[in-house]
Design an enzyme around this catalytic site. Sequence first.
Site, mmCIF file in Angstrom:
data_model
loop_
_atom_site.group_PDB
_atom_site.id
_atom_site.type_symbol
_atom_site.label_atom_id
_atom_site.label_comp_id
_atom_site.label_asym_id
_atom_site.label_seq_id
_atom_site.Cartn_x
_atom_site.Cartn_y
_atom_site.Cartn_z
ATOM 1 N N HIS A 161 0.831 -1.208 0.000
ATOM 2 C CA HIS A 161 0.000 0.000 0.000
ATOM 3 C C HIS A 161 0.866 1.260 0.000
ATOM 4 O O HIS A 161 2.027 1.217 0.441
ATOM 5 C CB HIS A 161 -0.859 0.038 1.278
ATOM 6 C CG HIS A 161 -1.974 -0.957 1.328
ATOM 7 N ND1 HIS A 161 -2.238 -1.725 2.441
ATOM 8 C CD2 HIS A 161 -2.918 -1.294 0.414
ATOM 9 C CE1 HIS A 161 -3.294 -2.497 2.202
ATOM 10 N NE2 HIS A 161 -3.712 -2.264 0.977
ATOM 11 N N CYS A 248 -3.078 0.161 9.606
ATOM 12 C CA CYS A 248 -4.135 -0.759 9.148
ATOM 13 C C CYS A 248 -5.110 -1.130 10.253
ATOM 14 O O CYS A 248 -6.244 -1.523 9.966
ATOM 15 C CB CYS A 248 -3.549 -2.086 8.673
ATOM 16 S SG CYS A 248 -2.214 -1.981 7.545
HETATM 17 N N1 GLY Z 1 -2.921 -9.094 4.972
HETATM 18 C C1 GLY Z 1 -3.329 -7.774 4.685
HETATM 19 C C2 GLY Z 1 -3.817 -7.617 3.306
HETATM 20 O O1 GLY Z 1 -3.247 -8.241 2.420
HETATM 21 O O2 GLY Z 1 -4.755 -6.933 3.019
#
Ligand code: GLY
Length: 256
Positions: A161, A248
Site C-alpha cells: 500500500h 491498518c
Molecule cells: N494481509 C493484509 C492484506 O493483504 O490486506
Amino acid sequence: MSTIAITRAPSATLAQCQLSFVDPQAIDLALATAQHQDYCRALGELGCELLELPALDAQPDAVFVEDVALVLDHLAIMTRPGAPSRRPESPTIEAALRTFRPIVSIQAPGTLDGGDVLRIGNQIYVGLSARSNPEAIEQLRQLVAAEGYVVTAVAIRDCLHLKSAVTAVRDDTVLINPACVDREAFAAYRQIEVDPQEAHAANTVRIGDRLIYPAGFPRTAQRLQDAGINLRLVDVSELQKAEGAVTCCSLIFSRS
Ligand code: GLY
C-alpha cells in the site's frame, strides 16, 4: 471534539490472511491478540475513544479495519477492497460508521484499499497499487472535490500500500521509504527517510503531535526522535507477519 478509533480484534483465522510482499511465517494468534490489545491501549493513551468491534473469525484480514473505509470530515466512503476475499469485512464497519457520518461507496469496477489513502490536510494521495485502481481514484476525486480535497494518484513499487511507503509525521513532514515511492511525489513536505535496513518502517499512526510506532524499527525510531518526535512504541511483530502495519489496525476520525 473527541477522536474516535474503530478497531477489531484479530480473527481466529488470521494465519489465512492475504500475503503479497511478505513471506508466510507461523503466526502466534495469542501473541497477536495481546499485541493488538496493547495497540488499543496506546490509542487510548493518546486520547482516542475506542470503538472495539468483535472479531470476524470467517474473515482472516478483518483486524485491518483501515482498508475497508475512508473517513473524512463530512462523509465516510466504503472502499470496495481490491482483494475480493476482504469485501465481506465491510458491512459491520459500515454499520459502525453510520452513527458518525453519511456513507457513500466506491462502485465496481473501482477498487480501493484504505491503506493506499494518505490524507494530509486537504491533500489526498492514493497509491496506484495491486489493490487500488484509477477508476476508484476518479470516483474518490468526484466524491470529495466539493469539500476542497485535492486527490493525487501516486505510483508505488515493491510494497502493498501507499502507507507502506509513506506516512505523515507532522503537517509538513513525511516519513518515507524512497525504495517504494518517489521522493518527488512528496516534494512539498520535509522528509525523514527510513533507515535502509528497515524496509517496512515508513508506516506510523499520528495522533496530534505523537506517533504510534512499531518497536521493530529502532534505527528509524531514532531518526524520528532526533527530529523531536514523541513515539509510543508498540510491538506488532505478529500483525506484521500478516502484512499488517500500525495504520491498518484502526480507523481514526473526529467525532463530529
Ligand atoms: N494481509 C493484509 C492484506 O493483504 O490486506
